[in-house]
Scaffold this active site. Structure first.
Site, PDB file in Angstrom:
ATOM      1  CD  GLU A 167      -6.004 114.299  62.621  1.00  0.00           C
ATOM      2  OE1 GLU A 167      -6.348 113.122  62.463  1.00  0.00           O
ATOM      3  OE2 GLU A 167      -6.281 115.203  61.823  1.00  0.00           O
ATOM      4  CG  ASN A 186     -11.609 113.203  58.362  1.00  0.00           C
ATOM      5  OD1 ASN A 186     -12.508 113.378  57.545  1.00  0.00           O
ATOM      6  ND2 ASN A 186     -10.570 114.031  58.480  1.00  0.00           N
ATOM      7  CB  SER A 238      -0.059 106.851  59.772  1.00  0.00           C
ATOM      8  OG  SER A 238       0.201 107.658  58.633  1.00  0.00           O
ATOM      9  CE  LYS A 273      -7.951 112.848  56.183  1.00  0.00           C
ATOM     10  NZ  LYS A 273      -6.492 113.006  56.159  1.00  0.00           N
ATOM     11  N   GLY A 319      -1.543 110.536  56.464  1.00  0.00           N
ATOM     12  CA  GLY A 319      -1.491 109.930  55.128  1.00  0.00           C
ATOM     13  C   GLY A 319      -0.113 109.469  54.696  1.00  0.00           C
ATOM     14  CD  GLU A 369      -6.427 116.393  54.990  1.00  0.00           C
ATOM     15  OE1 GLU A 369      -7.645 116.201  54.867  1.00  0.00           O
ATOM     16  OE2 GLU A 369      -5.616 115.462  55.216  1.00  0.00           O
ATOM     17  CG  HIS A 403      -8.432 117.785  59.291  1.00  0.00           C
ATOM     18  ND1 HIS A 403      -7.462 117.774  58.308  1.00  0.00           N
ATOM     19  CD2 HIS A 403      -8.468 116.530  59.801  1.00  0.00           C
ATOM     20  CE1 HIS A 403      -6.956 116.552  58.225  1.00  0.00           C
ATOM     21  NE2 HIS A 403      -7.548 115.782  59.122  1.00  0.00           N
TER      22      HIS A 403
HETATM   23  P1  13P Z   1      -4.599 109.176  57.993  1.00  0.00           P
HETATM   24  O1  13P Z   1      -5.183 108.226  59.016  1.00  0.00           O
HETATM   25  O2  13P Z   1      -4.944 108.814  56.589  1.00  0.00           O
HETATM   26  O3  13P Z   1      -3.161 109.429  58.230  1.00  0.00           O
HETATM   27  O4  13P Z   1      -5.355 110.596  58.224  1.00  0.00           O
HETATM   28  C1  13P Z   1      -5.431 111.129  59.489  1.00  0.00           C
HETATM   29  C2  13P Z   1      -6.375 112.259  59.469  1.00  0.00           C
HETATM   30  O5  13P Z   1      -6.102 113.301  58.888  1.00  0.00           O
HETATM   31  C3  13P Z   1      -7.661 112.087  60.160  1.00  0.00           C
HETATM   32  O6  13P Z   1      -8.321 113.297  60.309  1.00  0.00           O
END
Ligand code: 13P
Length: 260
Positions: free
Chosen positions: A173, A12, A219, A14, A179, A106, A104
């Site tokens: 997740e 992803n 992560s 983003k 992150g 976010e 997601h």
């Molecule tokens: P990270 O791998 O940067 O922690 O992000 C995970 C994520 O949100 C994937 O959709």
């Protein structure tokens, strides 16, 4: 990881990489995996670029016959009409998308997506012949109050409510792991994945429960993928930050080389 579920490593991106950067990155990734003799029949690899990259990615992947799958990071609950700024599942499908991320954290956090909206988007994906990757996960406060499984299971039940059995992928997740460099332990990833699988089984029956792939996200790195993939109910990973680094991401895709 169970032998009869094809592992899926999904990146992803983003809101990173414009279409020119996306072309260069995808080319480099495909060549790196080819040089390493990556077997896509043993581990599927999928990319989730920003919408504006998808046409370029499609041209590249179809033109060079790369085995990479791809899809959108979101879709509209509607198929067409006066919805400024939205992108329909049909448009994603006509660009060769196989998958689409739905719900997601976010999107839930910054765009107010509710469980009802997530369910409507799951239906929209399925209606348009896309496999939704339904994202669920608890915040740090949820974890402290309810433990790891309760919120993800509630979110998944809501997303499947009234939806007929179909191919879906689930991504667990934990919000606190995204992150932060602080991944969930493999025990927690397994415990929640097992609870999510039990939910699919309860709602759609044993065959669906067995067949549904469950990814862990938060992560994920080359250094922790093997331990995660050794868990019987973890079938892959949804990778954020590390999916933007060709060396790291290709190493994650090649986890079978490290998992025995
Ligand atoms: P990270 O791998 O940067 O922690 O992000 C995970 C994520 O949100 C994937 O959709």
């Amino acid at each position: 990881m169970a032998v009869d579920r094809l592992p899926l490593i999904a990146g992803n991106w983003k809101m990173n990489l414009d279409h020119l950067q996306a072309i260069a990155f995808t080319q480099k990734l495909a060549w790196t995996l080819r040089d390493a003799r990556h077997d896509y029949a043993s581990t599927e690899v999928a990319l989730f670029p920003p919408f504006t990259d998808l046409r370029s990615i499609q041209n590249l992947i179809e033109g060079d016959k790369f085995d990479l799958a791809y899809g959108g990071q979101d879709l509209s609950a509607h198929d067409a009409g006066a919805y400024t700024g939205e992108v329909s599942g049909g448009f994603l499908r006509s660009l060769g998308s196989t998958y689409v991320l739905v719900g997601h954290s976010e999107r839930r956090q910054y765009h107010g997506e509710t469980d009802d909206m997530v369910r409507a988007k799951v239906s929209a994906a399925l209606r348009n012949d896309l496999t939704p990757i339904i994202c669920v996960g608890e915040t740090e406060a949820d974890l402290a109050q309810y433990g790891p499984s309760a919120v993800p299971v509630t979110q998944l039940s809501a997303a499947l409510n009234g939806v007929s059995p179909a191919e879906i992928v689930i991504a667990y997740e934990p919000v606190w792991a995204i992150g932060t460099g602080k991944a969930a332990s493999e025990e927690q990833a397994q415990q929640v994945s097992a609870a999510l699988r039990a939910t699919v089984t309860e709602v759609w029956g044993l065959d669906s429960g067995d067949a549904t792939r469950i990814l862990y996200g938060g992560s994920v790195r080359a250094s922790n993928i093997s331990a995660l993939m050794r868990q019987p109910d973890v079938d892959g990973a949804l990778v954020g930050g590390a999916s933007l680094d060709v060396t790291e991401f290709s190493s994650i895709c090649r986890f079978l080389k490290h998992v025995v």
